[in-house]
Design an enzyme around this catalytic site. Sequence first.
Site, PDB file in Angstrom:
ATOM      1  N   HIS A 108      36.516 -91.705   9.871  1.00  0.00           N
ATOM      2  CA  HIS A 108      37.029 -90.355  10.122  1.00  0.00           C
ATOM      3  C   HIS A 108      38.471 -90.307   9.625  1.00  0.00           C
ATOM      4  O   HIS A 108      39.163 -91.334   9.579  1.00  0.00           O
ATOM      5  CB  HIS A 108      37.069 -90.023  11.616  1.00  0.00           C
ATOM      6  N   ASP A 111      40.882 -91.846  12.077  1.00  0.00           N
ATOM      7  CA  ASP A 111      40.747 -93.291  12.281  1.00  0.00           C
ATOM      8  C   ASP A 111      41.696 -94.009  11.332  1.00  0.00           C
ATOM      9  O   ASP A 111      42.347 -94.982  11.697  1.00  0.00           O
ATOM     10  CB  ASP A 111      39.338 -93.798  11.930  1.00  0.00           C
TER      11      ASP A 111
END
Length: 445
Positions: A108, A111
């Site tokens: 993501h 992340d």
Amino acid sequence: MGTPFIGKREYFPGIGRIPFEGPASDNPLAFKHYDAKRKIGDRTMAEHLRFAVCYWHSFGNAGHDPFGPGTRVYPWDADAAPLVRAEARMDAAFEFFTKLGVPYYCFHDIDMAPDDDDVGEYEANLRHMVALARERQQATGVRLLWGTANLFSHPRYMNGAATNPDFAVVARAAVQVKAALDATVELGGSNYVFWGGREGYASLHNTHMKRELDHFARFLAMARDYGRSIGFEGVFLIEPKPMEPMKHQYDFDAATVAGFLHRHGLAQDFKLNIEANHATLSGHTFEHDLQVASDHGLLGSIDANRGNAQNGWDTDQFPTDLYDAVGAMLVVLRQGGMAPGGLNFDAKVRRESTDGEDLFLAHIGGMDAFARGLEVAHALLTRSPLEKWRAERYASFDEGAGRDFEQGRFSLAQLRDFAAGHGEPAKRSGRQECYENLLNQYLLR
């Protein structure tokens, strides 16, 4: 695959490249079934399985659960500066990828890079980390399976992202999707995933469902058009889940998403990323949702994990159930594979597992389970009577009146006349136990 990449420091000391040692090995840090170069049919195991490690659970989840904070302290999170922590996390991630020997990873946006409420700062952070990720990919040979944007964690998305009743929130979601698509293209990603964690409702009393679904379709079409305009040639994926965190999510299961895509004219560009734990939460088996997606021509990729029936929520455990693995690989092999998708381990080690070695052990177990599942599924399809038995069960549709029915040459009245002329049909056993015994026979060889 290049040599194991180590950045400024080694985060998994004492662990080298994970070897294949075969079923007789008792070495916990060795593969028993996953031999990347071994051919199963016309492809290697690596080509069939296309394993990926997820960024979020593997390097960002500290073991928290609904009843307590995390139990793990990651050495790559030691620095107070968010961008420095992100760089250290990336070093740890690529060290892990290469030591484990996986060809792909997934992430993501937040992340990989620090989030920020300021749009410019958020975009700058992600650009910086994408440039670093590109260097790491070139150094190690590890590639990006898919990227995505986290449109569910920030409080602004409490009422949804693309389906939010506030247009300003929908526009803010577009910031992240555009940036994540840019990152995916820059890193050569083969797919792009949408998981609508809060695309749904908590109460119908305050929800205009049709309007929200229309907005969701429009948002997806805009993302598709932008992706194509910047050169993304891969597959857009939607990941079904019935609920949690929302009471009801619009991407409930494979059948629901397939209907949504066909209704809104998106099925040419979008496929499904099926997660095992999400399938079981919707009341199905993992194999069922895979089969539904495949039958629609929409099975694009897999999130490999499992749930816990006693807990009843999305536990994201590593997949070790061999029956699930065999069932999944039967579906994948029957449709001819899943490239450019793959098997992403959207799974986390247990809260009680606090050593760095545990992350390796968990992935080794999951990779071995699917490697064994691949072996058994291929043997069932090529050497066992499984497909012959299934064909014989439907043989009445292969000729005569049954074939005419399948080909649309029968009316309801003609069906009635056929039944009247042939009397009561004979009972034909489904032989379920025989099929189950056959699976066990090949699994235990």
